[in-house]
Design an enzyme around this catalytic site. Sequence first.
Site, PDB file in Angstrom:
ATOM      1  N   GLU A 152       0.821  -1.219   0.000  1.00  0.00           N
ATOM      2  CA  GLU A 152       0.000   0.000   0.000  1.00  0.00           C
ATOM      3  C   GLU A 152       0.855   1.268   0.000  1.00  0.00           C
ATOM      4  OE1 GLU A 152      -2.892  -0.301   3.173  1.00  0.00           O
ATOM      5  OE2 GLU A 152      -4.168  -1.564   1.949  1.00  0.00           O
ATOM      6  N   CYS A 157       6.863  12.729   0.585  1.00  0.00           N
ATOM      7  CA  CYS A 157       7.975  13.278   1.360  1.00  0.00           C
ATOM      8  C   CYS A 157       8.331  14.643   0.781  1.00  0.00           C
ATOM      9  CB  CYS A 157       9.167  12.331   1.279  1.00  0.00           C
ATOM     10  SG  CYS A 157      10.659  12.999   2.021  1.00  0.00           S
ATOM     11  N   GLU A 307      -6.108  -8.372  -0.273  1.00  0.00           N
ATOM     12  CA  GLU A 307      -6.509  -8.395   1.138  1.00  0.00           C
ATOM     13  C   GLU A 307      -8.011  -8.191   1.254  1.00  0.00           C
ATOM     14  OE1 GLU A 307      -4.626  -5.553   3.696  1.00  0.00           O
ATOM     15  OE2 GLU A 307      -2.664  -5.807   2.770  1.00  0.00           O
TER      16      GLU A 307
HETATM   17  C1  GLA Z   1      -4.042  -2.666   5.100  1.00  0.00           C
HETATM   18  C2  GLA Z   1      -2.618  -3.190   5.176  1.00  0.00           C
HETATM   19  C3  GLA Z   1      -2.465  -4.402   6.034  1.00  0.00           C
HETATM   20  C4  GLA Z   1      -3.313  -4.303   7.279  1.00  0.00           C
HETATM   21  C5  GLA Z   1      -4.750  -4.081   6.875  1.00  0.00           C
HETATM   22  C6  GLA Z   1      -5.697  -4.068   8.047  1.00  0.00           C
HETATM   23  O1  GLA Z   1      -4.738  -3.100   4.019  1.00  0.00           O
HETATM   24  O2  GLA Z   1      -2.076  -3.464   3.916  1.00  0.00           O
HETATM   25  O3  GLA Z   1      -1.101  -4.541   6.375  1.00  0.00           O
HETATM   26  O4  GLA Z   1      -2.855  -3.245   8.057  1.00  0.00           O
HETATM   27  O5  GLA Z   1      -4.846  -2.844   6.223  1.00  0.00           O
HETATM   28  O6  GLA Z   1      -7.032  -3.883   7.631  1.00  0.00           O
HETATM   29 ZN    ZN Z   2      12.222  12.933   0.322  1.00  0.00          ZN
END
Ligand code: GLA
Ligand code: ZN
Length: 670
Positions: A152, A157, A307
């Site tokens: 993700e 920055c 996920e």
């Molecule tokens: C995100 C992250 C995971 C976890 C989930 C929890 O999608 O990628 O590492 O933290 O959220 O919902």
């Molecule tokens: Zn930077």
Amino acid sequence: MPELNLPFFGHGGDYNPDQWRDRPDILKEDIRLMKLAGCNLMSVGIFAWSALEPEEGRFDFDWLEDVLDRFAENGIYAFLATPSGARPAWMSEKYPEVLRVREDGGRNLHGYRHNHCFTSPVYRKFVRRINTALAERFGHHPAVVGWHVSNEYGGACHCELCQEAFREFLKREYGTLDALNHAWWTGFWSKTYTDWSQLHSPSPVGERYVHGLTLSWKRFVTHQTVDFMRAEVEPLHRIAPHLPVTTNLMTLYEGLDPFRFAEVLDFASFDNYPNWGSADDEAEAAYAALNFDIVRNVLKRPFALMESTPSQVNWQEVCKLKKPGMHLLSSLHAVAHGADTVQYFQWRQSRGGWEKFHGAVVSHAGHEHTRTFRDVAEVGRVLPRLTGVLGASTPARAALIFDWDNRWALGDSQGPRRETHYEDTAFEHYRALKRCGVDIDVIDEGADLSSYALVAAPMLYMVKPGVAEKLESFVQKGGTLVATCRTGCVDRDDLCFLGGFPGPLRRLLGVWIEETDALYDGETNEIRMADGRACACSTLCDLIHAETARVLGEYGRDFYAGMPAVTVNDFGAGHAYYIATRPGVEFLADFYRSRLAEAGVAPLIRDLPAGVQAASRAGADGRYLFVMNFSGKPVQVQLPEGVNLLTGAAAGGTAELEVNGAAVVQIKEA
Ligand code: GLA
Ligand code: ZN
């Protein structure tokens, strides 16, 4: 480029054995439980950098090799992660330039995740070194079928290295300072830049009112993140050219344009976290579907559901459990919209830390005798029945344009309302189309339109070069276009079109927007259609003149009562509609039902009941229709003739779907 071409439905989740290295009994038990749950695909090592490189330059990969070997012996596969989503403390301590700098210029302390600079040569060097080492050691391991790159990506920055990279980006974008000054209209408030070194990222303690700057910065952040990913991927592709790479994208995440990731992804993947059971599961499902229809269109291929939670999340105000049936239904829902895997966060609940109460396949109880485990095992039994769906495409004839540049520009625009509700409006149009029971592609402005019969383009505020011509030719050839208020205001640089809105779309839409009224939250006007129907409308009301368009509906109130609110312009063989304001989903669903019928796009099933969604996929072995009940009550649906792959029974005619029930029909071709 390698593709995700698994011969089986991937089923599994984030697996973090690095947290359990002192519990070989648990690591062994995991394998037994994975097989019991029908899980065959794990994403391994996502946040394992501290375990993989406990000290600078000292790698410890043996534990990971043990895990992968055990996978290979047991028919379990892995997306191997690169660990760049979070880094060890020693690195931040010794090389503070890897730490992210905030927009106020202050440097962060070590902590959390994605707290690093995407430009820093030091960070890139460390990432490259560990990615190279992982690829050399495991790139040809029999269990590894792909790379889960980072996790993700997000944020930005503002360090000096990033400022310099931003200036280089601007030089490539504009060539000269004169061109930049013109594009950003810097004569306003005496903003003219006379040297590239004066350019700086937007900041609450500096410049944030030059829209050309804020827009360019957002473009740069995507550019730099994609560039970082490209650097991550280089050693992976070089050493293991057969392995496809992905990174997991987030739900309508504002900060990065997902479509720009097409050039660095071999397959797209997505993390899906609806708030099932909160208030309205049909809305949650429509929102999830909107996201699926974006992610699938990044590469125009099936994607991985990287996920989802098998149970509840831990980060909503109130985290509801999935009700009986919802786990299978929500998993099928992703597959219906193009997912070729069903994966979870996470396999086993962490014992400590921030996510210790996040749902997982294996809870702290540690065994298989739980409702969640049984739900997951059910998905594990069902997915193999859908193997024919793998690789199947989505035959959408309707598309919705949702464009990140447009979103950013609208988000920045001042007036006629601070909040223009672009996301909400786009979602209403999507949801209305979804209620019509058709497949939908969600695309950016750059997409090819030739496969569509209908294109919805809500609030197409920014019209980039070539887009008006493309829309004209689409309609000319017989297409149906639906545009709305706040259309055709600015060009790619966020400069207003001169000569009247909707700028380059005026000829196609056949209307001139003279003014736009803004409504308070809760305030409404009214659309009165020529056929007698009426509905409330909100947010913005364009005051338009029908030039070549015909008027289909008028405003009902205020000083502009009687002015056109809905128009159609016959253009070549097609029709360009303008809805000058923001009606609700009910009106839009009716509206689109008629437009789709006129355009010859048939619903996937007849008489779709409220709260039921349909989606289809077209594969080598025929068409698959998914009918999914999010209504919260039992419903009757009309299924086409074929086989219901969930039950193996013949389908056709009226069928009952229980609460959270679904049918997947392999359609018998006539
Ligand atoms: C995100 C992250 C995971 C976890 C989930 C929890 O999608 O990628 O590492 O933290 O959220 O919902
Ligand atoms: Zn930077």
